[in-house]
Design a protein around this motif. Structure first.
Motif, PDB file in Angstrom:
ATOM      1  N   THR A 300      29.346  30.314   6.852  1.00  0.00           N
ATOM      2  CA  THR A 300      28.715  29.241   7.624  1.00  0.00           C
ATOM      3  C   THR A 300      29.742  28.187   8.016  1.00  0.00           C
ATOM      4  O   THR A 300      29.731  27.676   9.153  1.00  0.00           O
ATOM      5  CB  THR A 300      27.570  28.609   6.820  1.00  0.00           C
ATOM      6  N   ALA A 307      21.895  25.884  14.952  1.00  0.00           N
ATOM      7  CA  ALA A 307      20.670  25.875  14.139  1.00  0.00           C
ATOM      8  C   ALA A 307      20.700  27.111  13.249  1.00  0.00           C
ATOM      9  O   ALA A 307      21.310  28.133  13.598  1.00  0.00           O
ATOM     10  CB  ALA A 307      19.418  25.883  15.014  1.00  0.00           C
ATOM     11  N   VAL A 308      20.036  27.025  12.090  1.00  0.00           N
ATOM     12  CA  VAL A 308      19.950  28.171  11.192  1.00  0.00           C
ATOM     13  C   VAL A 308      18.508  28.354  10.737  1.00  0.00           C
ATOM     14  O   VAL A 308      17.719  27.400  10.685  1.00  0.00           O
ATOM     15  CB  VAL A 308      20.862  28.018   9.945  1.00  0.00           C
ATOM     16  N   SER A 310      16.390  30.592   7.611  1.00  0.00           N
ATOM     17  CA  SER A 310      16.393  31.476   6.447  1.00  0.00           C
ATOM     18  C   SER A 310      14.976  32.011   6.270  1.00  0.00           C
ATOM     19  O   SER A 310      14.032  31.241   6.057  1.00  0.00           O
ATOM     20  CB  SER A 310      16.848  30.723   5.197  1.00  0.00           C
ATOM     21  N   GLU A 326      17.845  15.351   8.353  1.00  0.00           N
ATOM     22  CA  GLU A 326      17.734  16.255   9.500  1.00  0.00           C
ATOM     23  C   GLU A 326      17.884  15.473  10.807  1.00  0.00           C
ATOM     24  O   GLU A 326      17.524  14.288  10.886  1.00  0.00           O
ATOM     25  CB  GLU A 326      16.397  16.990   9.482  1.00  0.00           C
ATOM     26  N   SER A 330      14.785  18.019  14.972  1.00  0.00           N
ATOM     27  CA  SER A 330      14.240  19.017  14.051  1.00  0.00           C
ATOM     28  C   SER A 330      12.717  19.035  14.035  1.00  0.00           C
ATOM     29  O   SER A 330      12.094  20.110  14.051  1.00  0.00           O
ATOM     30  CB  SER A 330      14.768  18.779  12.642  1.00  0.00           C
ATOM     31  N   TYR A 355      19.604  26.874   0.993  1.00  0.00           N
ATOM     32  CA  TYR A 355      20.574  27.059   2.084  1.00  0.00           C
ATOM     33  C   TYR A 355      20.323  26.096   3.231  1.00  0.00           C
ATOM     34  O   TYR A 355      21.251  25.431   3.723  1.00  0.00           O
ATOM     35  CB  TYR A 355      20.534  28.508   2.587  1.00  0.00           C
ATOM     36  N   LYS A 356      19.073  25.972   3.671  1.00  0.00           N
ATOM     37  CA  LYS A 356      18.814  25.078   4.817  1.00  0.00           C
ATOM     38  C   LYS A 356      19.009  23.623   4.411  1.00  0.00           C
ATOM     39  O   LYS A 356      19.402  22.795   5.239  1.00  0.00           O
ATOM     40  CB  LYS A 356      17.431  25.340   5.422  1.00  0.00           C
ATOM     41  N   PHE A 359      22.717  23.092   4.687  1.00  0.00           N
ATOM     42  CA  PHE A 359      23.137  23.115   6.085  1.00  0.00           C
ATOM     43  C   PHE A 359      22.805  21.785   6.764  1.00  0.00           C
ATOM     44  O   PHE A 359      23.644  21.210   7.471  1.00  0.00           O
ATOM     45  CB  PHE A 359      22.471  24.269   6.825  1.00  0.00           C
ATOM     46  N   ILE A 360      21.584  21.301   6.550  1.00  0.00           N
ATOM     47  CA  ILE A 360      21.196  20.019   7.147  1.00  0.00           C
ATOM     48  C   ILE A 360      22.087  18.897   6.613  1.00  0.00           C
ATOM     49  O   ILE A 360      22.587  18.054   7.373  1.00  0.00           O
ATOM     50  CB  ILE A 360      19.711  19.721   6.858  1.00  0.00           C
ATOM     51  N   GLY A 367      17.899  22.980  10.527  1.00  0.00           N
ATOM     52  CA  GLY A 367      17.818  24.120   9.626  1.00  0.00           C
ATOM     53  C   GLY A 367      16.373  24.349   9.235  1.00  0.00           C
ATOM     54  O   GLY A 367      15.615  23.386   9.052  1.00  0.00           O
TER      55      GLY A 367
END
Length: 403
Positions: A300, A307-308, A310, A326, A330, A355-356, A359-360, A367
């Motif tokens: 990553t 954007a992601v 999961s 965020e 979002s 994970y999100k 990421f955010i 995410g």
């Protein structure tokens, strides 16, 4: 009844064997009650089968092979391939034939269960059939399995989607792979996917998919620790000596990969209260101790994802926020994704280290954790077609970016 015997091979399961021989899992279990009571099959066991059950059709006078194929929504060649013993015979009148599933030409389909070997097989087929699909690996699992990725598209807007972070949520892998195949097939045929223009997706976006983050765990859920599993003794101990692993979410070291990311990890570990490895909710001794989480985080960082997503199961919900970090878009974007999929956009609190979340926190971009389907994990494969439509529409909306 024309009974035959087969020998169980390593990796075989009742659903896989039933599918391979066009039987229902219930019939296979009824014919083999002594193994149906086992949690998993043992290599070398012998099973009774009645091959060629499933959909059968007695060909009446005057009906051609092409007419039969049309009645069941099949290509004639697919129908002939499903009946190899008579494929070259012109007149099938009076014969009892096998009718395959109408998706016979597709690559991604669930034949009993969808695991790591099915994933690798389908990636190879997709790569061979569609020259514009790029494949590779982001790293390896604890047990040395490659963690494959697929890339489709050439655009400047980069979207990442992953699946099967949790072991017993393996249906999400098949759902993601099915969307990639449908996208590729539509683009290759120069047509839209539903109302969405795939040529525009290809030009404007790049989709990066990691379909199975936790392959060791998926294999454990589906196949257990029989047949000389190298970690059998330790896994049974972590599983309270239960021989069934269908409830297992963690990786093969008993660490929940979605509690592994450095986003208030210590608070999540304290909230979970799990101090040793087990089927779920143990966050490990520190963030990113597990090779699967390490690989996903490093990969990553190497890309600039706009954007992601999961994919998890279950609940039909979209989680889009994290500690008010965020970006402004979002919330509105989550509501568009919810409208497209029929899922509910939910502002979630009291959850960290996913994970999100990471990421955010680290990248400040949208995410999403998407909980697909309804029920108990592993979700029944009967939900597969509906979930494919729901998730497909969600991903289509994300790729289209409101256009």
């Amino acid at each position: 009844m024309d009974l035959q015997w087969i020998i169980v091979q390593r990796g075989d399961t009742l659903p896989r064997i039933a599918s391979a021989h066009h039987m229902t899992k219930e019939l296979l279990a009824a014919l083999n009650p002594e193994v149906a009571s086992q949690p998993y099959l043992l290599a070398g066991q012998m099973l009774r089968i009645v091959p060629g059950t499933g959909r059968r059709y007695a060909v009446p006078p005057g009906e051609s092979v092409g007419e039969i194929a049309g009645r069941f929504g099949l290509d004639e060649e697919v129908l002939r391939q499903a009946n190899p013993e008579i494929t070259n015979i012109t007149d099938w009148v009076g014969r009892c034939i096998h009718i395959p599933a109408s998706n016979g030409k597709t690559i991604v389909k669930i034949q009993g269960e969808y695991g790591y070997r099915e994933l690798i097989r389908d990636i190879d087929k997709l790569e061979n059939q569609y020259s514009f699909i790029e494949t590779g690996s982001i790293g390896t699992s604890v047990m040395g399995k490659s963690l494959p990725y697929l890339r489709i598209g050439q655009g400047s807007r980069h979207i990442h989607v992953n699946a099967s972070v949790h072991a017993n949520e393996w249906l999400t892998t098949a759902v993601l792979m099915k969307f990639i195949e449908e996208y590729a097939e539509a683009y290759g045929a120069h047509r839209a996917w539903h109302q969405y223009q795939t040529e525009r997706w290809m030009q404007e976006t790049t989709l990066w998919a990691v379909p199975m983050v936790n392959p060791d765990g998926v294999e454990l859920v589906q196949e257990g620790v029989v047949n000389q599993h190298p970690h059998a003794q330790q896994l049974l101990a972590w599983n309270a000596d239960r021989s069934h692993f269908t409830h297992w979410k963690a990786n093969i070291r008993g660490v929940d990969l979605n509690d592994q990311f450095p986003a208030h990890w210590d608070e999540e570990a304290a909230r979970r209260g799990m101090t040793s490895p087990g089927p779920r909710d143990y966050a490990g001794t520190a963030p990113l101790t597990e090779p699967e989480a390490q690989a996903l985080a490093q990969w990553t960082r190497q890309h600039t994802f706009d954007a992601v997503v999961s994919l998890h199961s279950q609940g039909q919900e979209i989680y889009w926020n994290y500690r008010d970090l965020e970006p402004r878009e979002s919330g509105p974007l989550s509501r568009r994704l919810a409208k497209a999929s029929g899922y509910k956009a939910v502002k979630l609190g009291g959850s960290d280290a996913g994970y999100k979340d990471w990421f955010i926190q680290d990248f400040g971009r949208p995410g999403f954790t998407v909980e697909v389907g309804l029920g108990v994990n592993p979700l029944p494969v009967e939900q597969f077609d509906d979930i494919c439509i729901e998730v497909g529409m969600l991903l289509a909306e994300l790729l289209s970016n409101g256009q």
